[in-house]
Design a protein around this motif. Sequence first.
Motif, PDB file in Angstrom:
ATOM      1  N   UNK A   1       0.924  -1.069  -0.047  1.00 31.31           N
ATOM      2  CA  UNK A   1       0.085   0.108   0.072  1.00 31.31           C
ATOM      3  C   UNK A   1       0.714   1.106  -0.275  1.00 31.31           C
ATOM      4  N   UNK A   2       0.313   2.349  -0.787  1.00 32.35           N
ATOM      5  CA  UNK A   2       1.024   3.562  -0.624  1.00 32.35           C
ATOM      6  C   UNK A   2       1.054   3.982   0.863  1.00 32.35           C
ATOM      7  N   UNK A   3       2.094   4.607   1.327  1.00 30.59           N
ATOM      8  CA  UNK A   3       2.220   5.091   2.623  1.00 30.59           C
ATOM      9  C   UNK A   3       2.349   3.938   3.666  1.00 30.59           C
ATOM     10  N   UNK A   4       2.602   2.514   3.277  1.00 31.60           N
ATOM     11  CA  UNK A   4       2.863   1.519   4.024  1.00 31.60           C
ATOM     12  C   UNK A   4       3.967   1.844   5.149  1.00 31.60           C
ATOM     13  N   UNK A   5       3.842   1.601   6.446  1.00 31.99           N
ATOM     14  CA  UNK A   5       4.817   1.790   7.135  1.00 31.99           C
ATOM     15  C   UNK A   5       4.082   2.706   8.249  1.00 31.99           C
ATOM     16  N   UNK A   6       2.915   3.624   7.920  1.00 28.64           N
ATOM     17  CA  UNK A   6       2.328   4.486   8.625  1.00 28.64           C
ATOM     18  C   UNK A   6       1.168   3.405   9.336  1.00 28.64           C
ATOM     19  N   UNK A   7       1.029   3.719  10.726  1.00 28.42           N
ATOM     20  CA  UNK A   7      -0.323   3.156  11.462  1.00 28.42           C
ATOM     21  C   UNK A   7      -1.151   4.236  11.727  1.00 28.42           C
ATOM     22  N   UNK A   8      -2.449   3.916  11.878  1.00 32.30           N
ATOM     23  CA  UNK A   8      -3.664   4.811  12.319  1.00 32.30           C
ATOM     24  C   UNK A   8      -4.254   4.206  13.317  1.00 32.30           C
ATOM     25  N   UNK A   9      -4.721   5.022  14.078  1.00 32.75           N
ATOM     26  CA  UNK A   9      -5.648   4.473  15.139  1.00 32.75           C
ATOM     27  C   UNK A   9      -7.126   4.772  14.670  1.00 32.75           C
ATOM     28  N   UNK A  10      -7.683   3.755  14.400  1.00 34.43           N
ATOM     29  CA  UNK A  10      -9.139   4.050  13.838  1.00 34.43           C
ATOM     30  C   UNK A  10     -10.150   3.159  14.774  1.00 34.43           C
ATOM     31  N   UNK A  11     -11.168   4.083  15.039  1.00 31.99           N
ATOM     32  CA  UNK A  11     -12.300   3.695  15.856  1.00 31.99           C
ATOM     33  C   UNK A  11     -13.649   3.357  15.003  1.00 31.99           C
ATOM     34  N   UNK A  12     -14.193   2.312  15.042  1.00 39.37           N
ATOM     35  CA  UNK A  12     -15.454   2.103  14.373  1.00 39.37           C
ATOM     36  C   UNK A  12     -16.388   2.030  15.187  1.00 39.37           C
ATOM     37  N   UNK A  13     -17.455   2.590  14.765  1.00 36.05           N
ATOM     38  CA  UNK A  13     -18.793   2.583  15.623  1.00 36.05           C
ATOM     39  C   UNK A  13     -20.141   2.124  14.460  1.00 36.05           C
ATOM     40  N   UNK A  14     -20.765   1.039  14.938  1.00 39.53           N
ATOM     41  CA  UNK A  14     -21.677   0.591  13.999  1.00 39.53           C
ATOM     42  C   UNK A  14     -22.482  -0.762  14.713  1.00 39.53           C
ATOM     43  N   UNK A  15     -22.721  -1.772  13.572  1.00 39.26           N
ATOM     44  CA  UNK A  15     -23.171  -2.860  14.278  1.00 39.26           C
ATOM     45  C   UNK A  15     -23.812  -3.728  13.161  1.00 39.26           C
ATOM     46  N   UNK A  16     -23.945  -4.967  13.393  1.00 46.44           N
ATOM     47  CA  UNK A  16     -24.682  -5.860  12.375  1.00 46.44           C
ATOM     48  C   UNK A  16     -23.632  -6.475  11.560  1.00 46.44           C
ATOM     49  N   UNK A  17     -24.314  -6.968  10.345  1.00 47.28           N
ATOM     50  CA  UNK A  17     -23.360  -7.614   9.590  1.00 47.28           C
ATOM     51  C   UNK A  17     -22.296  -6.485   8.804  1.00 47.28           C
ATOM     52  N   UNK A  18     -23.072  -5.331   8.669  1.00 44.03           N
ATOM     53  CA  UNK A  18     -22.311  -4.368   7.736  1.00 44.03           C
ATOM     54  C   UNK A  18     -20.765  -3.838   8.613  1.00 44.03           C
ATOM     55  N   UNK A  19     -21.015  -3.796   9.949  1.00 43.67           N
ATOM     56  CA  UNK A  19     -19.822  -3.628  10.683  1.00 43.67           C
ATOM     57  C   UNK A  19     -18.947  -4.747  10.316  1.00 43.67           C
ATOM     58  N   UNK A  20     -19.199  -5.713  10.666  1.00 43.42           N
ATOM     59  CA  UNK A  20     -18.423  -6.871  10.643  1.00 43.42           C
ATOM     60  C   UNK A  20     -17.629  -7.201   9.165  1.00 43.42           C
ATOM     61  N   UNK A  21     -18.516  -6.995   8.134  1.00 46.30           N
ATOM     62  CA  UNK A  21     -17.773  -6.936   6.802  1.00 46.30           C
ATOM     63  C   UNK A  21     -16.999  -5.882   6.559  1.00 46.30           C
TER      64      UNK A  21
ATOM     65  N   UNK B   1     -24.684  -7.447  29.856  1.00 46.45           N
ATOM     66  CA  UNK B   1     -24.737  -6.877  28.307  1.00 46.45           C
ATOM     67  C   UNK B   1     -24.969  -7.928  27.416  1.00 46.45           C
ATOM     68  N   UNK B   2     -26.003  -7.794  26.467  1.00 43.20           N
ATOM     69  CA  UNK B   2     -25.955  -8.713  25.229  1.00 43.20           C
ATOM     70  C   UNK B   2     -24.722  -9.107  24.764  1.00 43.20           C
ATOM     71  N   UNK B   3     -24.468 -10.226  24.514  1.00 39.60           N
ATOM     72  CA  UNK B   3     -23.266 -10.544  23.588  1.00 39.60           C
ATOM     73  C   UNK B   3     -23.154 -10.604  22.182  1.00 39.60           C
ATOM     74  N   UNK B   4     -24.215 -10.801  21.544  1.00 44.55           N
ATOM     75  CA  UNK B   4     -24.235 -10.933  19.956  1.00 44.55           C
ATOM     76  C   UNK B   4     -23.644 -10.156  19.157  1.00 44.55           C
ATOM     77  N   UNK B   5     -23.668  -8.857  19.316  1.00 47.66           N
ATOM     78  CA  UNK B   5     -23.051  -8.015  18.530  1.00 47.66           C
ATOM     79  C   UNK B   5     -21.387  -8.141  18.718  1.00 47.66           C
ATOM     80  N   UNK B   6     -21.275  -8.155  20.099  1.00 43.24           N
ATOM     81  CA  UNK B   6     -19.772  -8.314  20.378  1.00 43.24           C
ATOM     82  C   UNK B   6     -19.136  -9.587  19.731  1.00 43.24           C
TER      83      UNK B   6
END
Length: 326
Positions: free
Chosen positions: A5-25, A60-65
């Motif tokens: 990847x262009x820029x390989x070697x750089x690391x980003x901290x990324x937080x993702x907020x979502x749920x369901x199949x879309x988030x897993x994909x 707390x419900x475990x399914x999404x986790x």
Amino acid sequence: MERKWEGEGQTFRVVVIGGGTGLSVLLRGLKELPFFLTAIVTVADDGGSSGVLREEMKMPPPGDVRNVLLALADTEPLLEKVLQHRFVNGSGLAGHSLGNLLIAAMKEITGDFVLAVKELSKVLAVRGEVLPAANQAIVLKAELEDGTIVSGESLIPKSGKKITRVFLHPKDVKPLQEALEALKQADAIIVGPGSLYTSILPNLLVPGIVEMIRSSSALKIFICNVMTQRGETENYSAADHIQAIHDHVGSSLFQYVIVNNQQVDSSVLSRYVLEGAKPVAFDEERLWNFGYRVIADQFLKYHTHLRHDAGKLSKTIWEILLRHRK
């Protein structure tokens, strides 16, 4: 051949907020890039196995986790299949997934849901971390267009009426401090994809979450769903999704909106008729009027269902981050 990847070697901290199949994909694509990933997951689910464990185990419900853990894990396909297995026989056992029971067992052993998820993350060699938005179960409620109040995440899409707003009970739920810290330290915060009213908004409505997103110096990106959802977003356009978020938590939350503009073959669309779903319309002019930078491209992939193309979507996010860092 290993992908470079262009820029390989750089690391980003990324937080993702979502749920369901879309988030897993999405997470399955993002974990192939040099990101340190944190997934913040709703704890409002009250249906199926998650609902039973939530009630009986007072957890707390475990399914999404569970789904997010497996999306980020380095596991053999057979192990993932085992953990996703849902029992069909057995008094009290039928309906439960093995992964949910494993999380419940770990919670009993450690005495704390968040610690249980952390320990299981080590076992599954998870790339990053998975955090509930709060360390307690939350009841999601919805006010419908006729003024009716529906209580329970699993019941809201079944009402057959348009949702006016959703809200949490209790109102004073405490956000998980680790989740707030992850947002504070993030290089990028991604909201979506996922069920708008029952996955995305329950996270954003936890007190302190949106305030931390606003104060964070991170790049903020919203990824719009590719399909509407019966009982939640019927006939919603991409701009309608954004408007619903603004109505609940205020405007000017993002810098970028990523939306699909790919046409879907009629033979594929016919399979969604019974589900009451159709592609989310790309209403470009309304989107630009929100003041966000809009990135529209062909992001669809079809196997048995229409999903985001995780590889292309992840590459787009990577390129945005590189441009932003320069």
